[in-house]
Design a protein around this motif. Structure first.
Motif, PDB file in Angstrom:
ATOM      1  N   LYS A  10       0.851  -1.196   0.000  1.00  0.00           N
ATOM      2  CA  LYS A  10       0.000   0.000   0.000  1.00  0.00           C
ATOM      3  C   LYS A  10       0.882   1.239   0.000  1.00  0.00           C
ATOM      4  CE  LYS A  10      -3.841   0.065   2.359  1.00  0.00           C
ATOM      5  NZ  LYS A  10      -4.849   0.116   3.468  1.00  0.00           N
ATOM      6  N   TYR A  11       0.476   2.232  -0.790  1.00  0.00           N
ATOM      7  CA  TYR A  11       1.153   3.528  -0.847  1.00  0.00           C
ATOM      8  C   TYR A  11       0.113   4.595  -0.566  1.00  0.00           C
ATOM      9  CZ  TYR A  11       3.712   7.537  -2.857  1.00  0.00           C
ATOM     10  OH  TYR A  11       4.323   8.756  -3.063  1.00  0.00           O
ATOM     11  N   VAL A  12       0.384   5.439   0.435  1.00  0.00           N
ATOM     12  CA  VAL A  12      -0.561   6.491   0.836  1.00  0.00           C
ATOM     13  C   VAL A  12       0.158   7.831   0.757  1.00  0.00           C
ATOM     14  CG1 VAL A  12      -2.027   7.363   2.690  1.00  0.00           C
ATOM     15  CG2 VAL A  12      -1.722   4.893   2.414  1.00  0.00           C
ATOM     16  N   GLN A  13      -0.431   8.805   0.060  1.00  0.00           N
ATOM     17  CA  GLN A  13       0.167  10.130  -0.064  1.00  0.00           C
ATOM     18  C   GLN A  13      -0.897  11.192   0.147  1.00  0.00           C
ATOM     19  OE1 GLN A  13       2.954  10.911  -3.363  1.00  0.00           O
ATOM     20  NE2 GLN A  13       1.921  12.861  -3.739  1.00  0.00           N
ATOM     21  N   GLY A  14      -0.620  12.168   1.044  1.00  0.00           N
ATOM     22  CA  GLY A  14      -1.570  13.243   1.280  1.00  0.00           C
ATOM     23  C   GLY A  14      -1.076  14.187   2.365  1.00  0.00           C
ATOM     24  N   ILE A 109       8.792  -9.375  10.713  1.00  0.00           N
ATOM     25  CA  ILE A 109       7.598  -8.609  11.081  1.00  0.00           C
ATOM     26  C   ILE A 109       7.308  -7.584   9.989  1.00  0.00           C
ATOM     27  CG2 ILE A 109       7.848  -8.933  13.565  1.00  0.00           C
ATOM     28  CD1 ILE A 109       9.156  -6.197  13.758  1.00  0.00           C
ATOM     29  N   PRO A 110       6.053  -7.105   9.886  1.00  0.00           N
ATOM     30  CA  PRO A 110       5.697  -6.127   8.856  1.00  0.00           C
ATOM     31  C   PRO A 110       6.496  -4.817   8.993  1.00  0.00           C
ATOM     32  CG  PRO A 110       3.726  -7.091   9.821  1.00  0.00           C
ATOM     33  CD  PRO A 110       4.873  -7.524  10.672  1.00  0.00           C
ATOM     34  N   VAL A 111       6.657  -4.140   7.866  1.00  0.00           N
ATOM     35  CA  VAL A 111       7.454  -2.916   7.800  1.00  0.00           C
ATOM     36  C   VAL A 111       6.600  -1.752   7.295  1.00  0.00           C
ATOM     37  CG1 VAL A 111       9.442  -1.782   6.740  1.00  0.00           C
ATOM     38  CG2 VAL A 111       9.579  -4.208   7.373  1.00  0.00           C
ATOM     39  N   VAL A 112       6.643  -0.651   8.031  1.00  0.00           N
ATOM     40  CA  VAL A 112       5.993   0.593   7.620  1.00  0.00           C
ATOM     41  C   VAL A 112       7.085   1.647   7.472  1.00  0.00           C
ATOM     42  CG1 VAL A 112       4.330   2.396   8.219  1.00  0.00           C
ATOM     43  CG2 VAL A 112       3.893   0.005   8.878  1.00  0.00           C
ATOM     44  N   VAL A 113       7.135   2.329   6.325  1.00  0.00           N
ATOM     45  CA  VAL A 113       8.120   3.388   6.131  1.00  0.00           C
ATOM     46  C   VAL A 113       7.392   4.705   5.926  1.00  0.00           C
ATOM     47  CG1 VAL A 113       9.918   1.859   5.273  1.00  0.00           C
ATOM     48  CG2 VAL A 113       8.370   2.910   3.668  1.00  0.00           C
ATOM     49  N   VAL A 114       7.879   5.732   6.617  1.00  0.00           N
ATOM     50  CA  VAL A 114       7.244   7.050   6.585  1.00  0.00           C
ATOM     51  C   VAL A 114       8.327   8.093   6.298  1.00  0.00           C
ATOM     52  CG1 VAL A 114       5.730   8.659   7.800  1.00  0.00           C
ATOM     53  CG2 VAL A 114       5.659   6.215   8.376  1.00  0.00           C
ATOM     54  N   PRO A 115       8.587   8.390   5.031  1.00  0.00           N
ATOM     55  CA  PRO A 115       9.606   9.396   4.712  1.00  0.00           C
ATOM     56  C   PRO A 115       9.158  10.792   5.136  1.00  0.00           C
ATOM     57  CG  PRO A 115       9.082   8.011   2.804  1.00  0.00           C
ATOM     58  CD  PRO A 115       8.012   7.784   3.834  1.00  0.00           C
ATOM     59  N   PHE A 143      15.622  -7.971   0.038  1.00  0.00           N
ATOM     60  CA  PHE A 143      14.568  -8.587   0.833  1.00  0.00           C
ATOM     61  C   PHE A 143      13.593  -9.344  -0.076  1.00  0.00           C
ATOM     62  CE2 PHE A 143      15.432  -4.386   2.956  1.00  0.00           C
ATOM     63  CZ  PHE A 143      16.299  -4.904   3.913  1.00  0.00           C
ATOM     64  N   PRO A 144      12.910 -10.347   0.462  1.00  0.00           N
ATOM     65  CA  PRO A 144      11.956 -11.124  -0.355  1.00  0.00           C
ATOM     66  C   PRO A 144      10.676 -10.376  -0.667  1.00  0.00           C
ATOM     67  CG  PRO A 144      11.943 -11.917   1.909  1.00  0.00           C
ATOM     68  CD  PRO A 144      13.061 -10.929   1.812  1.00  0.00           C
ATOM     69  N   SER A 145      10.410  -9.251   0.024  1.00  0.00           N
ATOM     70  CA  SER A 145       9.183  -8.493  -0.242  1.00  0.00           C
ATOM     71  C   SER A 145       9.415  -7.015   0.033  1.00  0.00           C
ATOM     72  CB  SER A 145       8.017  -9.010   0.608  1.00  0.00           C
ATOM     73  OG  SER A 145       8.322  -8.893   1.987  1.00  0.00           O
ATOM     74  N   ASN A 146       8.567  -6.198  -0.548  1.00  0.00           N
ATOM     75  CA  ASN A 146       8.622  -4.751  -0.353  1.00  0.00           C
ATOM     76  C   ASN A 146       7.966  -4.370   0.971  1.00  0.00           C
ATOM     77  OD1 ASN A 146       8.475  -5.469  -3.340  1.00  0.00           O
ATOM     78  ND2 ASN A 146       9.152  -3.348  -3.448  1.00  0.00           N
ATOM     79  N   PRO A 147       8.128  -3.107   1.404  1.00  0.00           N
ATOM     80  CA  PRO A 147       7.444  -2.679   2.626  1.00  0.00           C
ATOM     81  C   PRO A 147       5.940  -2.921   2.546  1.00  0.00           C
ATOM     82  CG  PRO A 147       9.050  -1.037   1.956  1.00  0.00           C
ATOM     83  CD  PRO A 147       8.985  -2.045   0.850  1.00  0.00           C
ATOM     84  N   ASN A 148       5.352  -3.203   3.677  1.00  0.00           N
ATOM     85  CA  ASN A 148       3.903  -3.426   3.705  1.00  0.00           C
ATOM     86  C   ASN A 148       3.129  -2.133   3.501  1.00  0.00           C
ATOM     87  OD1 ASN A 148       5.347  -5.418   5.680  1.00  0.00           O
ATOM     88  ND2 ASN A 148       3.490  -6.470   5.021  1.00  0.00           N
ATOM     89  N   LEU A 149       3.723  -1.021   3.921  1.00  0.00           N
ATOM     90  CA  LEU A 149       3.016   0.255   3.854  1.00  0.00           C
ATOM     91  C   LEU A 149       4.025   1.393   3.715  1.00  0.00           C
ATOM     92  CD1 LEU A 149       0.469   2.069   4.265  1.00  0.00           C
ATOM     93  CD2 LEU A 149       0.825   1.796   6.739  1.00  0.00           C
ATOM     94  N   VAL A 150       3.743   2.311   2.788  1.00  0.00           N
ATOM     95  CA  VAL A 150       4.520   3.543   2.627  1.00  0.00           C
ATOM     96  C   VAL A 150       3.570   4.716   2.817  1.00  0.00           C
ATOM     97  CG1 VAL A 150       5.926   4.943   1.081  1.00  0.00           C
ATOM     98  CG2 VAL A 150       6.144   2.452   1.022  1.00  0.00           C
ATOM     99  N   ILE A 151       3.908   5.616   3.734  1.00  0.00           N
ATOM    100  CA  ILE A 151       3.073   6.791   4.015  1.00  0.00           C
ATOM    101  C   ILE A 151       3.880   8.051   3.702  1.00  0.00           C
ATOM    102  CG2 ILE A 151       1.863   8.109   5.795  1.00  0.00           C
ATOM    103  CD1 ILE A 151       1.337   5.501   7.253  1.00  0.00           C
ATOM    104  N   MET A 152       3.345   8.878   2.808  1.00  0.00           N
ATOM    105  CA  MET A 152       3.996  10.127   2.416  1.00  0.00           C
ATOM    106  C   MET A 152       3.124  11.300   2.839  1.00  0.00           C
ATOM    107  SD  MET A 152       6.666   8.916   0.781  1.00  0.00           S
ATOM    108  CE  MET A 152       7.319  10.358  -0.049  1.00  0.00           C
ATOM    109  N   THR A 228       0.657  21.554  -6.825  1.00  0.00           N
ATOM    110  CA  THR A 228       0.482  20.341  -7.627  1.00  0.00           C
ATOM    111  C   THR A 228       1.827  19.819  -8.106  1.00  0.00           C
ATOM    112  OG1 THR A 228      -1.724  21.025  -8.338  1.00  0.00           O
ATOM    113  CG2 THR A 228      -0.598  19.387  -9.695  1.00  0.00           C
ATOM    114  N   ALA A 229       2.720  20.745  -8.498  1.00  0.00           N
ATOM    115  CA  ALA A 229       4.047  20.328  -8.961  1.00  0.00           C
ATOM    116  C   ALA A 229       4.819  19.618  -7.855  1.00  0.00           C
ATOM    117  CB  ALA A 229       4.833  21.534  -9.464  1.00  0.00           C
ATOM    118  N   VAL A 230       4.738  20.134  -6.627  1.00  0.00           N
ATOM    119  CA  VAL A 230       5.423  19.495  -5.497  1.00  0.00           C
ATOM    120  C   VAL A 230       4.885  18.085  -5.275  1.00  0.00           C
ATOM    121  CG1 VAL A 230       5.819  19.581  -3.011  1.00  0.00           C
ATOM    122  CG2 VAL A 230       5.998  21.673  -4.360  1.00  0.00           C
ATOM    123  N   LYS A 231       3.580  17.945  -5.288  1.00  0.00           N
ATOM    124  CA  LYS A 231       2.982  16.627  -5.089  1.00  0.00           C
ATOM    125  C   LYS A 231       3.392  15.666  -6.208  1.00  0.00           C
ATOM    126  CE  LYS A 231      -0.909  18.698  -2.639  1.00  0.00           C
ATOM    127  NZ  LYS A 231      -2.321  19.123  -2.711  1.00  0.00           N
TER     128      LYS A 231
END
Length: 361
Positions: A10-14, A109-115, A143-152, A228-231
């Motif tokens: 999952k990728y979340v941006q807002g 264990i699951p991984v959440v990354v929040v840049p 790693f065998p899998s990507n992060p479970n969640l990315v929050i931007m 909008t350009a920044v996003k």
């Protein structure tokens, strides 16, 4: 060879998304190991703690030491293991996030990354770059899998120093050119197979977005506002570049970055600033059309990325040291061997000098 594309679950941006982090973590675990440096802890620590508490999640926040090294990973693993953590959350820059991914991998264990910045494409990848405690490149950890969640959280990222966003543009700049080279060579990508058309399209979209919105995004962030350009650039630097490089392949640009870590004069530079020069060097290495090189130079100059060795802090050209950089770039297992032709240190040395000369203002 199979075609493969991989991505985070999952990728979340807002804007202000970090205030809802507890709700996003909750499906993944109940005892969160949260990793952040002292600055980031001061910036978002209270918000994260409140959000986790409101969601009924126990948490232990630990300070990141600053380098994604084996020693730092081992130190943090011991702390979080004793806590019985069942999800790890990395908040901050690329090295913090890579360290969190390594901890998640070893603890299963699951991984959440929040840049909190958009300075690299590290967040979405199933990869960590391991350095020595002194800051020199050591190895890639896959790693065998990507992060479970990315929050931007775009509001936080837009408030970061403009140089960090620009460094992310430098890192993302290489995506299309390395993907193109890797596609021509037919070598396996970081995903373990041939690229899909979707991954190649994302790599090209990444480059097109940088050309269209890179300068506009820089101007907005200089004024500490979002747009909008920044996003669009946050998405390009993180999601488009991340999926593009991982499932379309790395080549010379990142290998040359790794070689440049041998130059003490360049240690002050961010990853993407060195990658930008690595991209220019790759373009000379493959004898790209001058029109294309000028297009990249124009983008780099418009946002403030280095285009020559002097821009990067080198005072005078030490040809013996430059050959050491070239030799390190061509080490066994380096991604430079994904180029569609054999590459030698002498070729890289020549390309670096040519890129430097063409990139002089």
């Amino acid at each position: 060879m199979d075609q493969i594309i991989i991505s985070p679950s999952k990728y979340v941006q807002g804007e202000d998304t970090i205030a809802k982090i507890g709700d996003y973590i909750k499906p993944l675990g109940q005892k969160a190991a949260i990793l952040a440096d002292s600055f980031v802890t001061g910036l978002v620590g209270d918000t994260v703690k409140k959000s986790c508490a409101d969601a009924g999640i126990e948490q232990r926040m630990e300070e990141f030491g600053g380098e994604c090294s084996r020693a730092e990973i081992d130190r943090l693993m011991e702390i979080f293991k004793a806590e019985g953590s069942d999800v790890v959350v990395g908040i901050g820059g690329g090295k913090t996030l890579d360290t969190a991914k390594a901890i998640g991998f070893y603890h299963k264990i699951p991984v959440v990354v929040v840049p909190t910045i958009a300075s690299t494409d590290a967040p979405t990848s199933a990869l960590a770059v391991i350095y020595t405690p002194e800051g020199e490149f050591s190895e890639y950890l896959l790693f065998p899998s990507n992060p479970n969640l990315v929050i931007m959280d775009t509001k936080i990222i837009a408030g970061a120093p403009v140089r960090l966003l620009v460094a992310g543009i430098g890192d993302a700049l290489s995506t299309y050119f390395e993907a193109r080279a890797n596609g021509l060579s037919g070598k396996a990508t970081m995903a373990g197979g041939l690229p899909t058309k979707a991954a190649q399209a994302l790599a090209k979209l990444c480059y097109d977005t940088l050309l269209a919105d890179g300068y506009k995004a820089k101007v907005a962030v200089e004024n500490r506002v979002s747009s909008t350009a920044v996003k669009n650039i946050i998405e390009a630097n993180t999601l488009l570049s991340g999926l593009g490089f991982e499932s379309s392949g790395l080549a010379a640009a990142h290998a040359i970055h790794n070689g440049l870590t041998k130059l003490e004069e360049c240690h002050h530079l961010y990853h993407g600033e060195k990658v930008a020069f690595g991209t220019l060097t790759q373009m000379l290495l493959e004898n790209a059309p001058m029109e294309e090189i000028q297009e990249v130079l124009t983008l780099c100059r418009s946002v403030g990325l280095p285009t020559n060795l002097f821009d990067m802090g080198v005072k005078e050209l030490d040809h013996a040291k430059l050959m050491e950089v070239a030799e390190a770039s061509c080490a066994e297992g380096e991604t430079i061997h994904n180029m569609p032709f054999p590459v030698t240190p002498e070729m890289v040395y020549a390309a670096m000098l040519s890129a430097h000369q063409i990139g002089l203002k």
